[in-house]
Design a protein around this motif. Structure first.
Motif, PDB file in Angstrom:
ATOM      1  N   GLU A  15       0.794  -1.129  -0.106  1.00 37.47           N
ATOM      2  CA  GLU A  15      -0.040  -0.185   0.189  1.00 37.47           C
ATOM      3  C   GLU A  15       0.970   1.143   0.311  1.00 37.47           C
ATOM      4  OE1 GLU A  15      -2.723   0.040   3.262  1.00 37.47           O
ATOM      5  OE2 GLU A  15      -3.814  -1.754   2.596  1.00 37.47           O
ATOM      6  N   VAL A  16       0.260   2.236  -0.839  1.00 34.81           N
ATOM      7  CA  VAL A  16       0.979   3.521  -0.707  1.00 34.81           C
ATOM      8  C   VAL A  16       0.282   4.693  -0.540  1.00 34.81           C
ATOM      9  CG1 VAL A  16       2.462   5.166  -2.413  1.00 34.81           C
ATOM     10  CG2 VAL A  16       2.881   2.947  -2.442  1.00 34.81           C
ATOM     11  N   ASP A  17       0.408   5.389   0.345  1.00 35.09           N
ATOM     12  CA  ASP A  17      -0.510   6.383   0.877  1.00 35.09           C
ATOM     13  C   ASP A  17      -0.848   7.425  -0.369  1.00 35.09           C
ATOM     14  OD1 ASP A  17      -1.848   8.624   1.834  1.00 35.09           O
ATOM     15  OD2 ASP A  17      -0.729   8.829   3.667  1.00 35.09           O
ATOM     16  N   LYS A  18      -2.061   7.684  -0.971  1.00 35.64           N
ATOM     17  CA  LYS A  18      -2.335   8.368  -1.775  1.00 35.64           C
ATOM     18  C   LYS A  18      -2.136   9.868  -1.755  1.00 35.64           C
ATOM     19  CE  LYS A  18      -6.298   5.422  -3.337  1.00 35.64           C
ATOM     20  NZ  LYS A  18      -7.659   5.482  -3.405  1.00 35.64           N
ATOM     21  N   SER A  19      -1.848  10.489  -0.486  1.00 31.10           N
ATOM     22  CA  SER A  19      -1.236  11.708  -0.297  1.00 31.10           C
ATOM     23  C   SER A  19      -0.146  12.260  -0.765  1.00 31.10           C
ATOM     24  CB  SER A  19      -1.744  12.230   1.173  1.00 31.10           C
ATOM     25  OG  SER A  19      -0.751  11.436   1.892  1.00 31.10           O
ATOM     26  N   LEU A  20       0.691  11.118  -1.058  1.00 28.60           N
ATOM     27  CA  LEU A  20       2.430  11.106  -1.267  1.00 28.60           C
ATOM     28  C   LEU A  20       2.349  11.444  -2.861  1.00 28.60           C
ATOM     29  CD1 LEU A  20       3.822   8.030   0.512  1.00 28.60           C
ATOM     30  CD2 LEU A  20       4.397  10.598   0.903  1.00 28.60           C
ATOM     31  N   ASP A  21       3.119  12.413  -3.041  1.00 29.93           N
ATOM     32  CA  ASP A  21       3.606  12.892  -4.744  1.00 29.93           C
ATOM     33  C   ASP A  21       4.143  11.604  -5.184  1.00 29.93           C
ATOM     34  OD1 ASP A  21       3.772  14.010  -7.001  1.00 29.93           O
ATOM     35  OD2 ASP A  21       5.007  15.522  -6.023  1.00 29.93           O
ATOM     36  N   PRO A  22       3.578  10.908  -6.268  1.00 38.05           N
ATOM     37  CA  PRO A  22       4.451   9.583  -6.751  1.00 38.05           C
ATOM     38  C   PRO A  22       5.542  10.341  -7.710  1.00 38.05           C
ATOM     39  CG  PRO A  22       2.447  10.233  -8.128  1.00 38.05           C
ATOM     40  CD  PRO A  22       2.398  11.234  -6.820  1.00 38.05           C
ATOM     41  N   ASN A  23       5.848  11.761  -8.026  1.00 39.03           N
ATOM     42  CA  ASN A  23       6.825  12.406  -8.620  1.00 39.03           C
ATOM     43  C   ASN A  23       7.817  12.955  -7.666  1.00 39.03           C
ATOM     44  OD1 ASN A  23       5.538  11.898 -11.248  1.00 39.03           O
ATOM     45  ND2 ASN A  23       4.390  13.593 -10.934  1.00 39.03           N
ATOM     46  N   PHE A  24       7.774  12.678  -6.430  1.00 33.10           N
ATOM     47  CA  PHE A  24       8.906  12.963  -5.447  1.00 33.10           C
ATOM     48  C   PHE A  24      10.047  12.257  -5.567  1.00 33.10           C
ATOM     49  CE2 PHE A  24      10.962  11.740  -1.530  1.00 33.10           C
ATOM     50  CZ  PHE A  24      11.325  13.184  -1.179  1.00 33.10           C
ATOM     51  N   SER A  25      11.132  12.959  -5.915  1.00 36.14           N
ATOM     52  CA  SER A  25      12.526  12.258  -6.453  1.00 36.14           C
ATOM     53  C   SER A  25      13.496  12.349  -5.286  1.00 36.14           C
ATOM     54  CB  SER A  25      12.817  12.996  -7.452  1.00 36.14           C
ATOM     55  OG  SER A  25      13.425  14.394  -7.121  1.00 36.14           O
ATOM     56  N   MET A  26      14.310  11.209  -5.468  1.00 30.58           N
ATOM     57  CA  MET A  26      15.264  11.043  -4.598  1.00 30.58           C
ATOM     58  C   MET A  26      16.708  10.548  -5.337  1.00 30.58           C
ATOM     59  SD  MET A  26      13.942   7.516  -2.835  1.00 30.58           S
ATOM     60  CE  MET A  26      12.138   8.137  -2.946  1.00 30.58           C
ATOM     61  N   VAL A  27      17.922  10.598  -4.445  1.00 29.72           N
ATOM     62  CA  VAL A  27      19.038   9.920  -5.461  1.00 29.72           C
ATOM     63  C   VAL A  27      18.790   8.589  -5.340  1.00 29.72           C
ATOM     64  CG1 VAL A  27      21.432   9.939  -5.019  1.00 29.72           C
ATOM     65  CG2 VAL A  27      20.367  12.003  -4.175  1.00 29.72           C
ATOM     66  N   SER A  28      19.266   7.896  -6.304  1.00 29.13           N
ATOM     67  CA  SER A  28      19.283   6.544  -6.811  1.00 29.13           C
ATOM     68  C   SER A  28      19.931   5.957  -5.557  1.00 29.13           C
ATOM     69  CB  SER A  28      19.984   6.322  -8.239  1.00 29.13           C
ATOM     70  OG  SER A  28      21.402   6.532  -8.336  1.00 29.13           O
ATOM     71  N   SER A  29      20.988   6.212  -5.007  1.00 31.39           N
ATOM     72  CA  SER A  29      21.537   5.573  -4.074  1.00 31.39           C
ATOM     73  C   SER A  29      20.938   5.453  -2.725  1.00 31.39           C
ATOM     74  CB  SER A  29      23.031   5.925  -3.634  1.00 31.39           C
ATOM     75  OG  SER A  29      22.657   7.382  -2.909  1.00 31.39           O
ATOM     76  N   GLU A  30      19.880   6.365  -2.714  1.00 28.69           N
ATOM     77  CA  GLU A  30      18.990   6.448  -1.485  1.00 28.69           C
ATOM     78  C   GLU A  30      17.846   5.257  -1.917  1.00 28.69           C
ATOM     79  OE1 GLU A  30      17.560  10.430  -0.792  1.00 28.69           O
ATOM     80  OE2 GLU A  30      19.381  10.937   0.132  1.00 28.69           O
ATOM     81  N   GLY A  31      17.376   5.378  -3.067  1.00 30.70           N
ATOM     82  CA  GLY A  31      16.435   4.455  -3.564  1.00 30.70           C
ATOM     83  C   GLY A  31      16.840   2.919  -3.417  1.00 30.70           C
ATOM     84  N   ILE A  32      17.880   2.808  -3.633  1.00 36.27           N
ATOM     85  CA  ILE A  32      18.677   1.242  -3.480  1.00 36.27           C
ATOM     86  C   ILE A  32      18.599   0.761  -2.172  1.00 36.27           C
ATOM     87  CG2 ILE A  32      20.782   1.823  -3.737  1.00 36.27           C
ATOM     88  CD1 ILE A  32      18.982  -1.014  -5.605  1.00 36.27           C
ATOM     89  N   GLN A  33      19.142   1.954  -1.410  1.00 33.58           N
ATOM     90  CA  GLN A  33      19.225   1.433   0.125  1.00 33.58           C
ATOM     91  C   GLN A  33      17.829   1.097   0.813  1.00 33.58           C
ATOM     92  OE1 GLN A  33      22.028   0.926   1.146  1.00 33.58           O
ATOM     93  NE2 GLN A  33      23.126   2.779   1.966  1.00 33.58           N
ATOM     94  N   ILE A  34      16.840   2.185   0.457  1.00 35.29           N
ATOM     95  CA  ILE A  34      15.429   1.445   0.778  1.00 35.29           C
ATOM     96  C   ILE A  34      14.894   0.304   0.227  1.00 35.29           C
ATOM     97  CG2 ILE A  34      12.863   2.434   0.665  1.00 35.29           C
ATOM     98  CD1 ILE A  34      13.906   5.212   0.564  1.00 35.29           C
TER      99      ILE A  34
END
Length: 663
Positions: free
Chosen positions: A558-577
């Motif tokens: 589940e992903v909270d609908k209030s979150l912006d799907p276009n919110f961006s992050m550094v790829s290294s942070e994404g792979i850590q998550i």
């Protein structure tokens, strides 16, 4: 005859709310403020007086007296002044400059509406001194505006305009639209008094539009009266009548607006007198007279009497006209309104002539001339005094600076030096500005070069990422795939098939997992920046593959609908998550034997929250030896600048919660 234009003033409500919050512990005020604005004026005043009789603390009494002073002005100005004077004594005993300043301001308002302009100016000046001490800019400029209103009522339009423009500049600069609207209204009234009707109408229409948009009917009614006065002077009588009647309807609907109703009746009487509708003028003037007497509005009472005198003069009822003129003169005398008295003398002369009383006619003509001469002499004397004061000041400065030697020559030298200094200063400023502009351009060029270098570096880094990911995919990926193929073939080699099949499967599975992780790494390296939507899709795909390979376990995401799907992050942070999700799910599958695993993404306060929750066997973290899995997850969370929380209870499942501050 004589019309009444409406100025607007700054009310005490801002102080009341400030004081209310300051003394929020006072229970009686909580109930009081809840019912305050739901009552009619009469009920409101009764409630305020009841609360005053109950109030024990001086702070409470001052707050209530402030409101009583303000709300009694349109009902009874004498009563308002009594409450205002009492409040000043109470506020002095408290020693709070904020409350004392408001007490002076409230009393100044009551004095002004009563026509006691000297007292009004004195009280507003006292309020201004205190507000300069407390440093409340909004209240300071509000008081400056109210002082301008006193000057305007005293026919000192130049002083009034100086105050208004100073206040308007502040309110516009600070975005205080409501207070700026008050000031614009008063500036419009000045233009009306100066008979610049087109400019006055332009300003008043702007004020009316603003007040309509704010649903501010009470102050809109004041503006409608002012527009009516403009239209009357432009001889647009039909429009003026419409404006006055619309304002009258609002005032009569508002509880406790007897004062404003009375002044509007007077303006209607003035309009009908201008049209020769004397009977209609009398009917409205008489209604206004009753209300003005009830509220103690002595100056307005005199204005209405003068209108009645004009109506009866036009009807040729000279005895009654004389009666009202004499009454108006007496009331104007109590107000020290000498300009109005002079006007009455001039208008009374033809009345006495019509009554065949030539001596009286000549007397009032002479009285008008004498009073007008006196007023002119006073004005000249005041002007002369101002000029003399200025002259003496200039003489004193000149004596100190030049010691009375060659006055004209030295004046020329001083002024020449000043001009030269100004020219040199201007040239210096221009050179400084030019150099400053050049320095700014050089700085901007340097910043641009740095930015271009950073972009070039980023482009090169991206090219390196692409080359590395391509090598990983083409070389290492191909080699791992070859290893899997070779192992699969060895499984069917009969001499060792039975003994090594399990070992081959283990190596093959490890290699497949390595390929999967390699692909995830390549995905992150190629992206540079990834969005929340892309990360969510990656996690969803992983859960889908996990569901296929592990029967009997339900995976949900589940992903909270209030979150912006276009919110961006550094790829290294994404792979850590992503790795934390993988590690948590693998631990759950390996040790917890769950029937359901839930992954959710939400925003909690200012934090980004990721939670992996199962209904498995759970564990007591204090009784186990943490392995690399838990250590790696916490390490990754630390590198992300976040916090990892693990909650588990034997037999009740486990939750892994990652909290990351949202940049």
């Amino acid at each position: 005859m004589l019309e009444k234009s409406f100025l607007t003033y700054f009310p005490p409500n801002q102080l009341f709310m400030y004081s209310f919050y300051r003394f929020v512990g006072i229970c009686s005020f909580i109930l009081f403020t809840q019912i305050l604005f739901a009552q009619t004026s009469s009920e409101l005043l009764d409630s305020l007086k009841t609360e005053l009789s109950k109030a024990e603390k001086a702070e409470d009494r001052s707050l209530i007296l402030s409101e009583l002073t303000w709300y009694y002005v349109p009902v009874s100005q004498d009563t308002a002044i009594l409450f205002g004077e009492e409040n000043i004594e109470v506020a002095k005993s408290i020693g709070d400059p904020v409350m004392l300043a408001q007490a002076y301001s409230d009393l100044g308002y009551a004095n002004m509406e009563k026509g006691e302009l000297i007292e009004a100016r004195k009280n507003y000046q006292e309020a201004l001194k205190l507000r300069y001490q407390t440093g409340d800019s909004t209240k300071i400029y509000g008081t400056i505006t109210n002082l301008g209103s006193v000057y305007q009522r005293d026919f000192q339009s130049d002083s009034a305009m100086v105050n208004y423009l100073k206040a308007l500049s502040f309110f516009e600069r600070t975005g205080n639209d409501r207070n700026a609207d008050f000031v614009r209204n008063n500036i419009g009234v000045i233009y009306l008094e100066m008979r610049n009707y087109p400019k006055a109408l332009e300003i008043m229409q702007e004020v009316a539009e603003y007040r309509k948009a704010q649903n501010d009917d009470f102050n809109l009614a004041h503006t409608l009266v002012n527009i009516g006065n403009i239209n009357k002077n432009l001889k647009e009588f039909e429009n003026a009548e419409k404006n006055y009647l619309e304002a009258l309807q609002i005032f009569q609907a508002e509880g406790g607006s007897d004062y404003y109703t009375a002044t509007t009746f007077n303006n209607l009487a003035t309009l009908y007198n201008a049209q020769g509708k004397s009977d209609l003028a009398i009917s409205y003037a008489e209604k206004g007279l009753v209300l003005a007497e009830q509220v103690g509005a002595d100056y307005d009472y005199a204005l209405i009497e003068s209108n009645l005198a004009k109506s009866y003069h036009d009807l040729k009822d000279y005895p009654k006209s004389r009666e009202y003129y004499l009454r108006a003169v007496e009331h104007f005398k109590t107000q020290n309104a000498e300009d109005d008295i002079a006007s009455m003398y001039l208008l009374m002369s033809p009345v006495y002539a019509a009554l065949n009383m030539p001596d009286s006619s000549a007397y009032y003509t002479s009285a008008y001339v004498d009073l007008n001469k006196k007023l002119t002499e006073q004005e000249i004397q005041q002007l002369t005094t101002d000029l003399e004061t200025r002259y003496q000041s200039e003489q004193k400065d000149a004596a100190i600076a030049r010691q009375q030697l060659e006055l004209r020559a030295k004046n020329f030298q001083v002024y020449g030096s000043l001009v030269l200094a100004v020219v040199l200063g201007l040239v210096g400023y221009l050179l400084y500005s030019q150099q400053k502009l050049k320095n700014r351009q050089l700085t901007q060029e340097g910043e641009l070069k740095i930015a271009l270098a950073q972009i070039d570096t980023q482009n090169k880094l991206q090219e390196q990422r692409v080359l590395i990911s391509r090598d990983l995919h083409d070389n290492i990926g191909a080699q791992l795939t070859f290893i899997i193929s070779a192992i699969e073939n060895l499984k069917y080699f009969d001499p060792i098939k039975e003994t090594l099949t399990h070992r081959y499967d283990s190596i093959a599975n490890f290699t497949k997992q390595t390929i999967t992780e390699l692909r995830d790494t390549i995905w992150a390296m190629n992206s540079g920046q990834i969005t929340l939507g892309q990360l969510s899709a990656r996690i969803s795909d992983y859960l889908e593959r996990a569901g296929i390979s592990t029967l009997g376990i339900n995976f949900e995401f589940e992903v909270d609908k209030s979150l912006d799907p276009n919110f961006s992050m550094v790829s290294s942070e994404g792979i850590q998550i992503y790795r934390i999700v993988q590690e948590a799910i693998q631990n759950s599958l390996k040790y917890a034997y769950p029937s359901q695993i839930m992954v959710s993404v939400a925003q909690v306060g200012e934090d980004f929250q990721l939670e992996i929750k199962d209904d498995g066997t759970g564990f007591d973290e204090s009784t186990i030896k943490p392995g690399n899995g838990l250590y790696n997850m916490r390490k990754r969370a630390e590198e992300l600048g976040g916090k990892l929380e693990i909650g588990s209870e034997t037999g009740k499942g486990t939750s892994v919660t990652l909290l990351i501050p949202k940049a």
